[in-house]
Design an enzyme around this catalytic site. Structure first.
Site, PDB file in Angstrom:
ATOM      1  N   GLU A  90       0.859  -1.198   0.000  1.00  0.00           N
ATOM      2  CA  GLU A  90       0.000   0.000   0.000  1.00  0.00           C
ATOM      3  C   GLU A  90       0.885   1.235   0.000  1.00  0.00           C
ATOM      4  OE1 GLU A  90      -3.465   0.912  -0.171  1.00  0.00           O
ATOM      5  OE2 GLU A  90      -2.388   2.814  -0.299  1.00  0.00           O
TER       6      GLU A  90
ATOM      7  N   CYS B 261     -11.974   4.152   0.721  1.00  0.00           N
ATOM      8  CA  CYS B 261     -13.151   4.054   1.591  1.00  0.00           C
ATOM      9  C   CYS B 261     -12.890   4.639   2.982  1.00  0.00           C
ATOM     10  CB  CYS B 261     -13.563   2.590   1.682  1.00  0.00           C
ATOM     11  SG  CYS B 261     -14.890   2.284   2.831  1.00  0.00           S
TER      12      CYS B 261
ATOM     13  N   ILE C  73     -21.926  11.037  -5.071  1.00  0.00           N
ATOM     14  CA  ILE C  73     -21.069  11.955  -4.319  1.00  0.00           C
ATOM     15  C   ILE C  73     -21.669  13.355  -4.285  1.00  0.00           C
ATOM     16  CG2 ILE C  73     -18.806  13.131  -4.317  1.00  0.00           C
ATOM     17  CD1 ILE C  73     -17.551  10.511  -5.204  1.00  0.00           C
ATOM     18  N   GLY C  74     -22.169  13.810  -5.432  1.00  0.00           N
ATOM     19  CA  GLY C  74     -22.747  15.154  -5.512  1.00  0.00           C
ATOM     20  C   GLY C  74     -23.881  15.333  -4.525  1.00  0.00           C
TER      21      GLY C  74
ATOM     22  N   HIS D 282     -44.182  -4.020  15.143  1.00  0.00           N
ATOM     23  CA  HIS D 282     -44.925  -2.758  15.080  1.00  0.00           C
ATOM     24  C   HIS D 282     -44.563  -1.902  16.288  1.00  0.00           C
ATOM     25  CE1 HIS D 282     -48.209   0.041  14.440  1.00  0.00           C
ATOM     26  NE2 HIS D 282     -48.469  -0.055  15.741  1.00  0.00           N
TER      27      HIS D 282
HETATM   28  P1  FAD Z   1      -9.662   1.550  -2.882  1.00  0.00           P
HETATM   29  O1  FAD Z   1     -10.446   1.732  -1.646  1.00  0.00           O
HETATM   30  O2  FAD Z   1      -9.599   2.659  -3.857  1.00  0.00           O
HETATM   31  O3  FAD Z   1      -8.192   1.167  -2.415  1.00  0.00           O
HETATM   32  C1  FAD Z   1      -7.150   0.960  -3.313  1.00  0.00           C
HETATM   33  C2  FAD Z   1      -5.834   1.234  -2.598  1.00  0.00           C
HETATM   34  O4  FAD Z   1      -4.777   0.820  -3.462  1.00  0.00           O
HETATM   35  C3  FAD Z   1      -5.575   2.708  -2.312  1.00  0.00           C
HETATM   36  O5  FAD Z   1      -5.324   2.895  -0.943  1.00  0.00           O
HETATM   37  C4  FAD Z   1      -4.352   3.075  -3.152  1.00  0.00           C
HETATM   38  O6  FAD Z   1      -3.477   3.955  -2.476  1.00  0.00           O
HETATM   39  C5  FAD Z   1      -3.692   1.717  -3.320  1.00  0.00           C
HETATM   40  N1  FAD Z   1      -2.891   1.601  -4.540  1.00  0.00           N
HETATM   41  C6  FAD Z   1      -3.267   1.891  -5.818  1.00  0.00           C
HETATM   42  N2  FAD Z   1      -2.281   1.586  -6.691  1.00  0.00           N
HETATM   43  C7  FAD Z   1      -1.263   1.083  -5.938  1.00  0.00           C
HETATM   44  C8  FAD Z   1       0.015   0.571  -6.264  1.00  0.00           C
HETATM   45  N3  FAD Z   1       0.429   0.461  -7.532  1.00  0.00           N
HETATM   46  N4  FAD Z   1       0.818   0.168  -5.248  1.00  0.00           N
HETATM   47  C9  FAD Z   1       0.411   0.237  -3.950  1.00  0.00           C
HETATM   48  N5  FAD Z   1      -0.809   0.682  -3.591  1.00  0.00           N
HETATM   49  C10 FAD Z   1      -1.633   1.098  -4.572  1.00  0.00           C
HETATM   50  N6  FAD Z   1     -18.753   2.970  -1.271  1.00  0.00           N
HETATM   51  C11 FAD Z   1     -19.686   2.402  -0.485  1.00  0.00           C
HETATM   52  O7  FAD Z   1     -19.973   1.207  -0.611  1.00  0.00           O
HETATM   53  N7  FAD Z   1     -20.348   3.146   0.461  1.00  0.00           N
HETATM   54  C12 FAD Z   1     -20.106   4.454   0.635  1.00  0.00           C
HETATM   55  O8  FAD Z   1     -20.714   5.086   1.500  1.00  0.00           O
HETATM   56  C13 FAD Z   1     -19.137   5.073  -0.184  1.00  0.00           C
HETATM   57  N8  FAD Z   1     -18.863   6.381  -0.036  1.00  0.00           N
HETATM   58  C14 FAD Z   1     -17.893   6.943  -0.815  1.00  0.00           C
HETATM   59  C15 FAD Z   1     -17.655   8.311  -0.674  1.00  0.00           C
HETATM   60  C16 FAD Z   1     -16.691   8.930  -1.437  1.00  0.00           C
HETATM   61  C17 FAD Z   1     -16.435  10.408  -1.260  1.00  0.00           C
HETATM   62  C18 FAD Z   1     -15.935   8.161  -2.366  1.00  0.00           C
HETATM   63  C19 FAD Z   1     -14.852   8.803  -3.170  1.00  0.00           C
HETATM   64  C20 FAD Z   1     -16.181   6.802  -2.533  1.00  0.00           C
HETATM   65  C21 FAD Z   1     -17.172   6.186  -1.763  1.00  0.00           C
HETATM   66  N9  FAD Z   1     -17.481   4.841  -1.907  1.00  0.00           N
HETATM   67  C22 FAD Z   1     -18.452   4.274  -1.139  1.00  0.00           C
HETATM   68  C23 FAD Z   1     -16.773   3.986  -2.872  1.00  0.00           C
HETATM   69  C24 FAD Z   1     -15.701   3.141  -2.147  1.00  0.00           C
HETATM   70  O9  FAD Z   1     -14.810   4.019  -1.486  1.00  0.00           O
HETATM   71  C25 FAD Z   1     -14.953   2.278  -3.152  1.00  0.00           C
HETATM   72  O10 FAD Z   1     -15.865   1.498  -3.892  1.00  0.00           O
HETATM   73  C26 FAD Z   1     -13.996   1.353  -2.416  1.00  0.00           C
HETATM   74  O11 FAD Z   1     -13.069   2.070  -1.655  1.00  0.00           O
HETATM   75  C27 FAD Z   1     -13.251   0.452  -3.418  1.00  0.00           C
HETATM   76  O12 FAD Z   1     -12.393  -0.379  -2.726  1.00  0.00           O
HETATM   77  P2  FAD Z   1     -11.080  -0.972  -3.411  1.00  0.00           P
HETATM   78  O13 FAD Z   1     -10.449  -1.845  -2.370  1.00  0.00           O
HETATM   79  O14 FAD Z   1     -11.397  -1.566  -4.716  1.00  0.00           O
HETATM   80  O15 FAD Z   1     -10.136   0.283  -3.719  1.00  0.00           O
HETATM   81  P1  NAI Z   2     -21.638   8.896 -10.301  1.00  0.00           P
HETATM   82  O1  NAI Z   2     -21.373   8.030 -11.453  1.00  0.00           O
HETATM   83  O2  NAI Z   2     -22.490   8.408  -9.195  1.00  0.00           O
HETATM   84  O3  NAI Z   2     -22.289  10.266 -10.785  1.00  0.00           O
HETATM   85  C1  NAI Z   2     -21.644  11.093 -11.704  1.00  0.00           C
HETATM   86  C2  NAI Z   2     -22.691  11.991 -12.319  1.00  0.00           C
HETATM   87  O4  NAI Z   2     -22.024  12.959 -13.090  1.00  0.00           O
HETATM   88  C3  NAI Z   2     -23.649  11.261 -13.236  1.00  0.00           C
HETATM   89  O5  NAI Z   2     -24.962  11.634 -12.917  1.00  0.00           O
HETATM   90  C4  NAI Z   2     -23.238  11.731 -14.628  1.00  0.00           C
HETATM   91  O6  NAI Z   2     -24.308  11.770 -15.538  1.00  0.00           O
HETATM   92  C5  NAI Z   2     -22.731  13.128 -14.309  1.00  0.00           C
HETATM   93  N1  NAI Z   2     -21.782  13.673 -15.270  1.00  0.00           N
HETATM   94  C6  NAI Z   2     -20.806  13.023 -15.944  1.00  0.00           C
HETATM   95  N2  NAI Z   2     -20.118  13.884 -16.709  1.00  0.00           N
HETATM   96  C7  NAI Z   2     -20.668  15.109 -16.505  1.00  0.00           C
HETATM   97  C8  NAI Z   2     -20.395  16.409 -16.987  1.00  0.00           C
HETATM   98  N3  NAI Z   2     -19.398  16.629 -17.830  1.00  0.00           N
HETATM   99  N4  NAI Z   2     -21.167  17.438 -16.570  1.00  0.00           N
HETATM  100  C9  NAI Z   2     -22.181  17.223 -15.693  1.00  0.00           C
HETATM  101  N5  NAI Z   2     -22.482  16.013 -15.198  1.00  0.00           N
HETATM  102  C10 NAI Z   2     -21.731  14.976 -15.589  1.00  0.00           C
HETATM  103  O7  NAI Z   2     -20.182   9.333  -9.768  1.00  0.00           O
HETATM  104  P2  NAI Z   2     -19.719  10.035  -8.442  1.00  0.00           P
HETATM  105  O8  NAI Z   2     -20.835  10.741  -7.770  1.00  0.00           O
HETATM  106  O9  NAI Z   2     -18.492  10.773  -8.796  1.00  0.00           O
HETATM  107  O10 NAI Z   2     -19.321   8.802  -7.546  1.00  0.00           O
HETATM  108  C11 NAI Z   2     -18.384   7.840  -8.020  1.00  0.00           C
HETATM  109  C12 NAI Z   2     -18.687   6.499  -7.468  1.00  0.00           C
HETATM  110  O11 NAI Z   2     -18.295   6.411  -6.097  1.00  0.00           O
HETATM  111  C13 NAI Z   2     -20.164   6.164  -7.450  1.00  0.00           C
HETATM  112  O12 NAI Z   2     -20.604   5.688  -8.690  1.00  0.00           O
HETATM  113  C14 NAI Z   2     -20.215   5.077  -6.426  1.00  0.00           C
HETATM  114  O13 NAI Z   2     -19.876   3.864  -7.018  1.00  0.00           O
HETATM  115  C15 NAI Z   2     -19.141   5.495  -5.436  1.00  0.00           C
HETATM  116  N6  NAI Z   2     -19.755   6.146  -4.274  1.00  0.00           N
HETATM  117  C16 NAI Z   2     -20.652   5.434  -3.531  1.00  0.00           C
HETATM  118  C17 NAI Z   2     -21.274   6.001  -2.446  1.00  0.00           C
HETATM  119  C18 NAI Z   2     -22.263   5.212  -1.713  1.00  0.00           C
HETATM  120  O14 NAI Z   2     -22.335   4.011  -1.913  1.00  0.00           O
HETATM  121  N7  NAI Z   2     -23.048   5.822  -0.833  1.00  0.00           N
HETATM  122  C19 NAI Z   2     -21.001   7.375  -2.037  1.00  0.00           C
HETATM  123  C20 NAI Z   2     -20.072   8.056  -2.915  1.00  0.00           C
HETATM  124  C21 NAI Z   2     -19.471   7.433  -3.969  1.00  0.00           C
END
Ligand code: FAD
Ligand code: NAI
Length: 468
Positions: free
Chosen positions: A36, A45, A186-187, A447
């Site tokens: 990592e 995450c 995210i938005g 309930h």
């Molecule tokens: P990641 O969590 O992205 O981890 C990958 C790791 O690999 C990173 O730490 C990176 O540093 C490391 N890495 C990459 N390349 C290398 C390399 N070459 N060598 C060494 N290390 C490396 N999902 C949900 O289910 N619920 C949520 O509420 C949710 N909220 C989110 C909110 C936000 C703002 C964002 C951005 C995402 C959210 N997600 C949520 C999505 C979730 O974070 C991802 O789906 C999840 O983290 C993916 O897990 P992963 O293990 O595939 O990768």
């Molecule tokens: P998203 O795919 O959910 O939404 C991106 C939005 O941007 C879409 O509605 C798309 O039509 C729009 N878009 C794309 N290009 C555009 C442009 N040029 N101008 C205006 N709108 C545009 O992606 P987001 O919100 O960035 O999240 C990424 C991923 O992270 C999610 O798909 C989800 O998998 C994960 N995530 C999950 C969460 C959860 O489970 N609660 C919370 C946050 C993220």
């Protein structure tokens, strides 16, 4: 262990996919290391995703309840509620620290070696980490994803004006006006955070509706609710540029199909138009691997890539970008490597948007069923008719259940409710066991609970809800 390798398993990436895979591999007796490059474990995450965003969603909801007078009708008067944003950030950072530290503890407990640094392949059984060669019988790619850039828009998280999700988790002050580019998960989540803390929120979305991929009925109802909460929703609109002048963001937008440019002035702009897989510095070619057209590492149902010693899980591989999907794949891939049968049912992965109310879904949407030509029945039940939601004065939303017209087996469920994320688990489990809507309708639900709305929606599939 094969004698000529340093490890049985090397996992690249310690997000929810990678760290879970490493722990399970170690539990199965395999000598395991996890590479990592981040300073702390837990990936997107724990560090900059699920956990800090949920911390801010919780804290901002508390502030909103205390400051908006929402509790007065219940006889709770709060005078002089004040925002201490630094304290809010500190509590969020504390939660992140505790959880990332927890993964480090679990690594030690399970004897997983954390190799700190960036891994790149040098062959199908070897990676180089900052000059050091590490070999393994099996290698799991769990490198996750990063924010997708918007061409022509330069994110500067430190500047705090044009930010991505990581910057939006750390804004030093509440912007008066926040423009959110992208009406996805995210938005809406981070827009909710800053909206509750006092920002005016304008969401600019390219498509004609928010939340692409979700059930049509949910998308429509969610838009109504967010508008009621004060969100400005500019649909079918594209951003053509963002510049910064005198500490203000100047956002140029025009109709998606072309037309006159409009300028929106904002104090901050959040770019959240999706995420893209992390493969850039992996040197996949050295291992004999290529990415697909979407930059992902393809794998089969066992999570194995086209190179037998290399496996891929989580955001870097095709599928929903969700932490729990990555975790389940992490367990399954380790079990497959150990010679067991690890399975993930990709048709039943719940998704939750943690806004207020929450929006949760599992299985097929109505649109997907129509497109597939599957004959289905629908049961809807509004929270307006649920006694607990009514008592709590929290009646936004509904439960929608989709069942096969012939067999009555559950095909999907879509819920808007303050408890949607919790309620959806029941349906995911029911679907995993091949349950019918009748099974749910005849299961006793306590309930007064929100879960009675799930039962009533199932009764509605059969055309016989009681309270509607
Ligand atoms: P990641 O969590 O992205 O981890 C990958 C790791 O690999 C990173 O730490 C990176 O540093 C490391 N890495 C990459 N390349 C290398 C390399 N070459 N060598 C060494 N290390 C490396 N999902 C949900 O289910 N619920 C949520 O509420 C949710 N909220 C989110 C909110 C936000 C703002 C964002 C951005 C995402 C959210 N997600 C949520 C999505 C979730 O974070 C991802 O789906 C999840 O983290 C993916 O897990 P992963 O293990 O595939 O990768
Ligand atoms: P998203 O795919 O959910 O939404 C991106 C939005 O941007 C879409 O509605 C798309 O039509 C729009 N878009 C794309 N290009 C555009 C442009 N040029 N101008 C205006 N709108 C545009 O992606 P987001 O919100 O960035 O999240 C990424 C991923 O992270 C999610 O798909 C989800 O998998 C994960 N995530 C999950 C969460 C959860 O489970 N609660 C919370 C946050 C993220």
């Amino acid at each position: 262990m094969a004698d000529n390798f340093d490890y049985d398993v090397v996992v690249i990436g310690a997000g929810p996919g990678g760290y879970v895979a490493a722990i399970r591999a170690a539990q199965l007796g395999l000598k395991t290391a996890c590479v990592e490059s981040r300073e702390t474990l837990g990936g997107t995450c724990l560090n900059v995703g699920c956990i800090p965003s949920k911390a801010l969603l919780h804290a901002s909801e508390l502030f909103h309840e205390a400051s908006s007078g929402a509790m007065e009708k219940f006889g709770v008067k709060v005078k002089g509620a004040e925002l201490d944003l630094d304290a809010m950030h500190a509590e969020k950072d504390k939660a992140v620290g505790e959880l990332t530290g927890g993964v480090e503890f679990l690594f030690k407990k399970n004897k997983v070696t954390w190799i700190k640094g960036h891994a790149g392949f040098t062959g199908p059984n070897s990676v180089e980490v900052d000059g050091q060669s590490v070999t393994a019988k099996d290698i799991i790619i769990a490198t996750g994803s990063s924010v997708a850039p918007l061409p022509g828009v330069e994110v500067d998280n430190d500047g705090g004006i044009i930010v991505d999700s990581t910057g939006a988790l750390n804004l030093p002050a509440v912007p008066k006006h926040l423009v959110v580019i992208g009406g996805g998960v995210i938005g809406l989540e981070l827009g909710s955070v800053w909206g509750r803390l006092g920002a005016k929120i304008t969401v600019v979305e390219y498509l004609d509706q928010i939340l692409p991929g979700m059930d049509g009925g949910v998308r429509k109802e969610a838009a109504k609710i967010f508008k009621k909460q004060g969100f400005g929703l500019k649909m079918s609109t594209k951003v053509t540029g963002v510049s910064v002048k005198d500490k203000k963001a100047i956002v140029s937008v025009e109709p998606a199909k072309g037309g006159d440019t409009e300028i929106i002035e904002a104090d901050a702009v959040l770019v959240c138009i999706g995420r893209r897989p992390n493969t850039d510095a992996l040197n996949l070619e050295a291992a004999g691997l290529k990415t697909n057209g979407r930059g992902q590492v393809e794998m089969d149902h066992r999570m194995q890539t086209s190179v037998p010693s290399i496996w891929a899980i989580g955001d870097v591989a095709p599928g929903l970008m969700l932490a729990h999907r990555a975790e389940d794949e992490g367990i399954a891939v380790a079990e497959n490597i150990a010679g067991q049968t690890g399975i993930v049912n990709h048709d039943i992965i719940p998704g939750v948007v943690y806004t207020h109310p929450e929006i949760a879904s599992v299985g097929k949407t109505e649109e997907e069923l129509k497109e597939a030509g599957i004959d289905y029945k629908v049961g809807n039940f509004p929270f307006m008719a649920n006694s607990r939601a009514k008592t709590n004065r929290d009646t936004d939303g509904f439960v929608k259940i989709l069942a096969d017209a012939e067999t009555d087996r559950l095909l999907g469920a879509h819920i808007i409710s303050s408890l949607a994320g919790t309620l959806i688990a029941q349906i995911a489990q029911a679907m995993e066991f091949g349950t019918t809507s009748e099974d749910i309708a005849y299961t006793c639900h306590a309930h007064p609970t929100h879960s009675e709305a799930v039962k009533e929606a199932a009764m509605a599939v059969l055309g016989k809800p009681i309270h509607m």
